[in-house]
Design a protein around this motif. Structure first.
Motif, PDB file in Angstrom:
ATOM      1  N   ILE A 230      28.265 -41.474  46.551  1.00 44.39           N
ATOM      2  CA  ILE A 230      28.895 -40.220  46.986  1.00 44.39           C
ATOM      3  C   ILE A 230      28.266 -39.041  46.271  1.00 44.39           C
ATOM      4  CG2 ILE A 230      31.060 -38.924  47.000  1.00 44.39           C
ATOM      5  CD1 ILE A 230      32.533 -41.577  47.310  1.00 44.39           C
ATOM      6  N   ARG A 231      28.033 -39.159  44.986  1.00 41.80           N
ATOM      7  CA  ARG A 231      27.436 -38.057  44.234  1.00 41.80           C
ATOM      8  C   ARG A 231      26.031 -37.720  44.720  1.00 41.80           C
ATOM      9  NH1 ARG A 231      29.428 -39.928  38.204  1.00 41.80           N
ATOM     10  NH2 ARG A 231      31.430 -38.808  38.213  1.00 41.80           N
ATOM     11  N   ASN A 232      25.314 -38.711  45.220  1.00 46.86           N
ATOM     12  CA  ASN A 232      23.938 -38.482  45.651  1.00 46.86           C
ATOM     13  C   ASN A 232      23.840 -37.648  46.917  1.00 46.86           C
ATOM     14  OD1 ASN A 232      22.582 -39.860  43.573  1.00 46.86           O
ATOM     15  ND2 ASN A 232      22.897 -41.826  44.564  1.00 46.86           N
ATOM     16  N   VAL A 233      24.931 -37.457  47.658  1.00 42.07           N
ATOM     17  CA  VAL A 233      24.882 -36.651  48.881  1.00 42.07           C
ATOM     18  C   VAL A 233      25.515 -35.275  48.690  1.00 42.07           C
ATOM     19  CG1 VAL A 233      24.848 -38.658  50.381  1.00 42.07           C
ATOM     20  CG2 VAL A 233      27.041 -37.672  49.732  1.00 42.07           C
ATOM     21  N   THR A 234      25.948 -34.942  47.478  1.00 42.06           N
ATOM     22  CA  THR A 234      26.501 -33.615  47.217  1.00 42.06           C
ATOM     23  C   THR A 234      25.377 -32.623  46.943  1.00 42.06           C
ATOM     24  OG1 THR A 234      26.745 -34.150  44.855  1.00 42.06           O
ATOM     25  CG2 THR A 234      28.626 -34.590  46.294  1.00 42.06           C
ATOM     26  N   ILE A 235      25.697 -31.340  47.019  1.00 41.74           N
ATOM     27  CA  ILE A 235      24.686 -30.289  46.886  1.00 41.74           C
ATOM     28  C   ILE A 235      24.129 -30.190  45.468  1.00 41.74           C
ATOM     29  CG2 ILE A 235      25.611 -28.940  48.786  1.00 41.74           C
ATOM     30  CD1 ILE A 235      27.106 -27.240  46.755  1.00 41.74           C
ATOM     31  N   LYS A 236      24.727 -30.872  44.518  1.00 40.33           N
ATOM     32  CA  LYS A 236      24.227 -30.827  43.149  1.00 40.33           C
ATOM     33  C   LYS A 236      23.052 -31.757  42.918  1.00 40.33           C
ATOM     34  CE  LYS A 236      28.660 -29.535  41.098  1.00 40.33           C
ATOM     35  NZ  LYS A 236      29.700 -29.880  40.088  1.00 40.33           N
ATOM     36  N   GLU A 237      22.810 -32.675  43.858  1.00 38.75           N
ATOM     37  CA  GLU A 237      21.728 -33.637  43.687  1.00 38.75           C
ATOM     38  C   GLU A 237      20.430 -33.114  44.289  1.00 38.75           C
ATOM     39  OE1 GLU A 237      21.960 -36.333  41.853  1.00 38.75           O
ATOM     40  OE2 GLU A 237      24.032 -35.770  41.432  1.00 38.75           O
ATOM     41  N   ARG A 238      19.360 -33.825  44.008  1.00 37.90           N
ATOM     42  CA  ARG A 238      18.022 -33.337  44.339  1.00 37.90           C
ATOM     43  C   ARG A 238      17.702 -33.464  45.823  1.00 37.90           C
ATOM     44  NH1 ARG A 238      12.484 -35.665  41.462  1.00 37.90           N
ATOM     45  NH2 ARG A 238      11.007 -34.276  42.528  1.00 37.90           N
ATOM     46  N   PHE A 239      18.079 -34.568  46.445  1.00 42.43           N
ATOM     47  CA  PHE A 239      17.681 -34.848  47.820  1.00 42.43           C
ATOM     48  C   PHE A 239      18.861 -34.751  48.780  1.00 42.43           C
ATOM     49  CE2 PHE A 239      14.875 -37.399  45.041  1.00 42.43           C
ATOM     50  CZ  PHE A 239      13.662 -36.795  45.361  1.00 42.43           C
ATOM     51  N   PHE A 240      19.799 -33.852  48.495  1.00 39.69           N
ATOM     52  CA  PHE A 240      21.004 -33.787  49.320  1.00 39.69           C
ATOM     53  C   PHE A 240      20.716 -33.277  50.732  1.00 39.69           C
ATOM     54  CE2 PHE A 240      20.646 -29.395  48.155  1.00 39.69           C
ATOM     55  CZ  PHE A 240      21.268 -28.695  49.180  1.00 39.69           C
ATOM     56  N   SER A 241      19.633 -32.517  50.926  1.00 44.90           N
ATOM     57  CA  SER A 241      19.355 -31.906  52.232  1.00 44.90           C
ATOM     58  C   SER A 241      18.454 -32.749  53.123  1.00 44.90           C
ATOM     59  CB  SER A 241      18.703 -30.529  52.022  1.00 44.90           C
ATOM     60  OG  SER A 241      17.483 -30.672  51.303  1.00 44.90           O
TER      61      SER A 241
END
Length: 448
Positions: A230-241
């Motif tokens: 879940i954390r990997n898809v938030t805007i705080k992560e590097r490859f969220f977009s």
């Protein structure tokens, strides 16, 4: 007068069909090329992440050993320069203290450090084969998706990480000895302590391997993996977009949710239920839901994390274009796609509902009451966020659970009637928590 037009000739339709086939093949080729490049980009990006993690761990090991060498060097210099400032009574006390003597032959130090490096390296190399043997023999009848949690159990992973760092520390010390920096008693003592600590931790870890498959422990492991995705898809992560990464982490979370469902389905029988384990597992499920609701605003609304679902509109709800296409092709209205923004919450509520279905036939009404009370935490969150659709489903699940659990005897005893009232009270408490949080939130908004 010639009334023939170009589309009256057969050659025209042959060329048109060939051109259409060529365009289709060109589009397929273009899709394959683009998809290939996207997959390669994803592989390279994941490889870069792992590479940076490895380099960071190597850098951390070198910094740790270098810091110990530096501290020992500063301590020796400070001792030599300030020997005269030490009072005589302290010198008299120091002389009678047992002091370790540094070996004159450097080969003893090299053998000691090499022994620690070789022992930790052998343990690190044999750990996974031994663990695989235990999993394939002792847990051969356990489902594979649950059995694989043995390899990612947090205590096991922490032990392997410490063992890997111990090996790295010993190898780094050998490297510094090669370039002429001799380790002092501080460095050797720390390596000895870490080596003994790893050996005795191995005994503790080995004794707990056969007690690993407890529902609470397995649920905790699965929850950590889901939270990481879940954390990997938030805007705080590097490859969220990047859509490929969003879909990748969603698929991983779906697999872990399936494993979590399987844990609850296989772990509890209808009669023999460990009360503490059941309540803690239910609490972990709702904690996972609470974490997701707290970080959900940080997930982009067009993210591939959210599933797509198809739905058919009725004939009278469609526009003229869809109706005309349906009439001309004599087919149903073409289905539409929309983002399912509540798929994760529904999966969590499905798990809660399945646990309740297993508890309905349990004779202990006290466990059922505590089980309903565990839903107060998510109901507060849903009331605070005005998510009444999810709250309605959770309340319906609680109501159905209470209806199935109430004793419907013709003449209930006093204890049975009291237990029925306790269950009804549990449902009323859950309803009260929802509206308390809702009205508190409304008053807060009105005041601001």
């Amino acid at each position: 007068m010639n009334f023939f037009k170009k589309y009256d000739y057969k050659i025209y339709w042959i060329l048109k069909k060939r051109l259409k086939n060529f365009r289709i093949r060109l589009s397929i080729l273009k899709f394959k090329v683009v998809n290939k490049f996207e997959n390669e980009f994803e592989k390279v990006a994941i490889g870069n992440v792992y590479l940076w993690q490895v380099l960071f761990n190597v850098f951390k090991a070198l910094i740790f050993i270098s810091t110990i060498f530096f501290i020992e060097f500063i301590a020796q210099k400070t001792w030599i320069n300030n020997t005269q400032l030490i009072p005589e009574w302290a010198n008299f006390f120091i002389e009678y203290l047992p002091k370790p003597s540094y070996p004159k032959d450097e080969s003893f130090i090299t053998e000691f450090v090499s022994l620690i490096a070789s022992v930790s390296g052998v343990l690190l190399a044999l750990f996974y084969p031994i663990l695989a043997t235990i999993a394939s023999s002792g847990y051969s009848k356990v489902n594979a998706s649950i059995r694989n949690l043995l390899f990612i159990e947090p205590v096991t992973q922490n032990y392997l990480r410490k063992l890997a760092f111990l090996t790295a520390y010993a190898v780094s010390t050998l490297f510094l000895m090669t370039i002429g920096l001799r380790p002092g008693n501080l460095v050797l003592s720390i390596l000895l302590f870490l080596g003994l600590f790893s050996l005795f931790n191995l005994l503790k870890l080995g004794s707990g391997v056969y007690n690993l498959f407890e529902p609470e422990t397995l649920s905790r492991i699965s929850n950590k993996l889901i939270i990481k995705n879940i954390r990997n898809v938030t805007i705080k992560e590097r490859f969220f977009s990047i859509p490929n990464f969003q879909k990748y982490f969603r698929v991983k979370a779906e697999k872990q949710l399936d494993t979590l469902k399987l844990i609850h389905e296989l772990s509890y029988s209808e009669i023999d239920v460990n009360e503490k384990s059941l309540l803690n597992t239910t609490e972990q499920v709702f904690n996972l839901l609470g974490f997701y609701l707290s970080v959900k605003p940080q997930i982009p609304i067009n993210s591939q994390w959210f599933r797509e679902r198809q739905f058919h509109k009725s004939y009278f709800e469609t526009d003229s274009t869809d109706r005309e296409l349906s009439i001309n092709t004599r087919t149903y209205v073409f289905p539409k796609k929309e983002s399912d923004n509540f798929w994760f919450e529904n999966e969590i509520l499905d798990i809660y509902s399945k646990i309740g279905n297993k508890l309905c036939d349990n004779p202990s009404q006290r466990i059922k009451y505590q089980y309903i009370r565990k839903s107060s935490f998510p109901l507060r969150l849903l009331g605070r966020e005005f998510e009444f659709k999810l709250a309605e489903r959770l309340l319906k699940d609680n109501l159905d659970f209470v209806k199935k659990s109430i004793n419907h005897n013709a003449r209930n005893s006093y204890n049975e009637s009291e237990e029925n009232l306790i269950l009804a009270e549990g449902f009323i408490f859950s309803l009260r928590y929802l509206y308390d949080e809702y009205f508190t939130r409304v008053e807060f908004i009105d005041c601001n």
